[in-house]
Design a protein around this motif. Structure first.
Motif, short mmCIF file in Angstrom:
data_model
loop_
_atom_site.label_atom_id
_atom_site.label_comp_id
_atom_site.label_asym_id
_atom_site.label_seq_id
_atom_site.Cartn_x
_atom_site.Cartn_y
_atom_site.Cartn_z
N UNK A 178 0.84 -1.21 0.00
CA UNK A 178 0.00 0.00 0.00
C UNK A 178 0.87 1.26 0.00
N UNK A 179 1.95 1.24 0.78
CA UNK A 179 2.84 2.39 0.85
C UNK A 179 3.57 2.62 -0.47
N UNK A 180 4.05 1.54 -1.09
CA UNK A 180 4.73 1.69 -2.38
C UNK A 180 3.79 2.21 -3.46
N UNK A 213 3.97 -13.73 -3.63
CA UNK A 213 3.99 -12.54 -2.77
C UNK A 213 2.64 -11.82 -2.85
N UNK A 214 1.58 -12.58 -2.68
CA UNK A 214 0.23 -12.08 -2.89
C UNK A 214 -0.14 -10.98 -1.89
N UNK A 215 0.38 -11.03 -0.68
CA UNK A 215 0.03 -10.01 0.31
C UNK A 215 0.55 -8.65 -0.10
N UNK A 216 1.78 -8.60 -0.59
CA UNK A 216 2.35 -7.32 -1.04
C UNK A 216 1.56 -6.76 -2.22
N UNK A 217 1.30 -7.59 -3.22
CA UNK A 217 0.61 -7.12 -4.42
C UNK A 217 -0.86 -6.82 -4.14
N UNK A 218 -1.44 -7.49 -3.18
CA UNK A 218 -2.81 -7.15 -2.78
C UNK A 218 -2.85 -5.76 -2.16
N UNK A 219 -1.87 -5.45 -1.32
CA UNK A 219 -1.79 -4.11 -0.76
C UNK A 219 -1.47 -3.07 -1.80
N UNK A 220 -0.69 -3.44 -2.82
CA UNK A 220 -0.35 -2.49 -3.87
C UNK A 220 -1.58 -2.11 -4.71
N UNK A 221 -2.42 -3.08 -5.02
CA UNK A 221 -3.59 -2.78 -5.83
C UNK A 221 -4.80 -2.32 -5.05
N UNK A 227 -0.32 6.83 -12.94
CA UNK A 227 0.49 7.03 -11.74
C UNK A 227 0.83 5.70 -11.07
N UNK A 228 -0.10 4.75 -11.14
CA UNK A 228 0.17 3.42 -10.57
C UNK A 228 1.25 2.70 -11.38
N UNK A 229 1.31 2.95 -12.69
CA UNK A 229 2.38 2.38 -13.51
C UNK A 229 3.73 2.90 -13.04
N UNK A 230 3.80 4.20 -12.74
CA UNK A 230 5.05 4.78 -12.23
C UNK A 230 5.39 4.17 -10.87
N UNK A 231 4.38 3.96 -10.04
CA UNK A 231 4.63 3.34 -8.73
C UNK A 231 5.20 1.93 -8.89
N UNK A 232 4.64 1.16 -9.82
CA UNK A 232 5.14 -0.19 -10.05
C UNK A 232 6.56 -0.17 -10.61
N UNK A 233 6.87 0.80 -11.45
CA UNK A 233 8.21 0.91 -12.01
C UNK A 233 9.23 1.29 -10.94
N UNK A 234 8.82 2.07 -9.96
CA UNK A 234 9.73 2.52 -8.90
C UNK A 234 9.74 1.57 -7.70
#
Length: 337
Positions: free
Chosen positions: A16-18, A240-248, A274-281
């Motif tokens: 979520x933070x990323x 790593x489903x927990x991380x990606x669940x928080x990301x989306x 903006x989410x694409x930039x977040x995923x790239x970073x």
């Protein structure tokens, strides 16, 4: 058990933070130097080499100034999806329809008739507006956004990670076809799970599906440029489903607020660059989680069976056509005497 729950919460917060903090890095990408230029070592040059370097530097600056920047691409995408698509919906619902309702109410009051005219007139106007304006605009936006999203992802990847590893054309077509089919089936799976009769459980599992799907949407641009195949990308999501669940999760929550699918699609298209930039970073976890979540397994098996059938059918057609051509070529021709 408590340690596992704490790890799930920490990974959810991490993702979520990323997702949130990475959006603010979109406005700093244009000021960064691409990695391919910054990685070069400084060597002593002759006068002729210096002049050539100055000429090439001038050409590079002219080329960079002529190309649109990442922020310009994001602003153009937001202006189209927010200023044209979403604003037209709001203007029709909150300006045009109230004015027509006010005029209809005045005419009905003077004529002494009931206000039943508005009940069918509003439905007719809304259906006409959706069919003649919203639906064609929505389809056009989907097509245009595909090119804009890819353009933004490639520009951000080039800024921070260098040149992407481009595959062959056949592999690119096969990868994209398989990925689109899999994502469509996974979305259908999320919609079906939402219909579970147990209150709250179906909605929660469906929300997890949507969060993972949105994370896959965003990270797929970076992973594809890195040369990762579809099954490797899905393995990253599942392990790593927990991380990606928080990301989306932020994008899933924001797009679920509107009642209209058209409004939800417009909001998705505004925030997704903006989410694409977040995923790239983002720096996603490299070590797998304690237990994977195999939510993509059913749609992967279905997609594999569909692709295997199509490939086997194509090979049968090719083999039958080649056998026909060989049989005709081996048949002796009659000669005239």
């Amino acid at each position: 058990m408590s340690d596992t729950f704490q790890n799930i919460i920490s990974n959810l917060v991490w993702g979520f933070r990323d997702s949130i903090l990475g959006m603010f890095k979109a406005f700093k990408l244009d000021s960064e130097i691409p990695t391919e230029h910054s990685s070069r070592t400084v060597e002593p040059m002759t006068a002729l080499a210096k002049r050539r370097a100055e000429k090439s530097k001038h050409k590079d600056t002219v080329k960079e100034s002529s190309e649109p920047k990442v922020t310009q691409r994001i602003a153009l995408c937001c202006a189209w999806n927010g200023g044209v698509c979403l604003m037209s919906i709001f203007i029709f619902n909150y300006c045009v329809l109230p004015i027509i309702f006010w005029v209809t109410e005045i005419v009905s009051a003077r004529a002494g008739s009931s206000n039943t005219v508005w009940s069918w007139l509003s439905v007719l106007l809304s259906a006409t507006f959706d069919a003649l304006w919203i639906l064609p605009l929505f389809v056009l936006s989907k097509i245009v956004n595909c090119f804009w999203f890819q353009d933004i992802a490639d520009a951000a990847y080039l800024k921070t990670r260098g040149k992407p590893q481009l595959p062959s054309i056949s592999r690119f077509i096969a990868d994209m076809s398989f990925s689109l089919l899999l994502q469509a089936l996974f979305l259908i799976q999320a919609m079906l799970i939402k219909l579970l009769p147990i209150w709250g459980i179906g909605h929660l599992i469906s929300l997890v599906h949507i969060c993972l799907l949105y994370a896959l949407y965003a990270f797929e641009y970076k992973w594809f440029n890195m040369g990762l195949e579809v099954h490797t990308r899905l393995a990253h999501i599942e392990t790593n489903w927990a991380y990606f669940c928080g990301f989306g999760l932020p994008l899933a929550v924001v797009t679920s607020l509107p009642s209209s699918n058209f409004q939800s699609g417009c909001i998705f298209s505004i925030i997704f660059p903006l989410v694409i930039i977040s995923a790239n970073e983002a720096v996603e976890p490299t070590e797998p989680f304690e237990f994977p979540l195999k939510l993509f397994a059913p749609v992967v098996s279905i997609s594999n069976s569909i692709f295997h059938r199509s490939v086997s059918k194509r090979t049968r057609n090719v083999s039958s056509s080649s056998s026909r051509s060989s049989s005709t070529s081996s048949t002796p021709q009659k000669t005239r005497h």
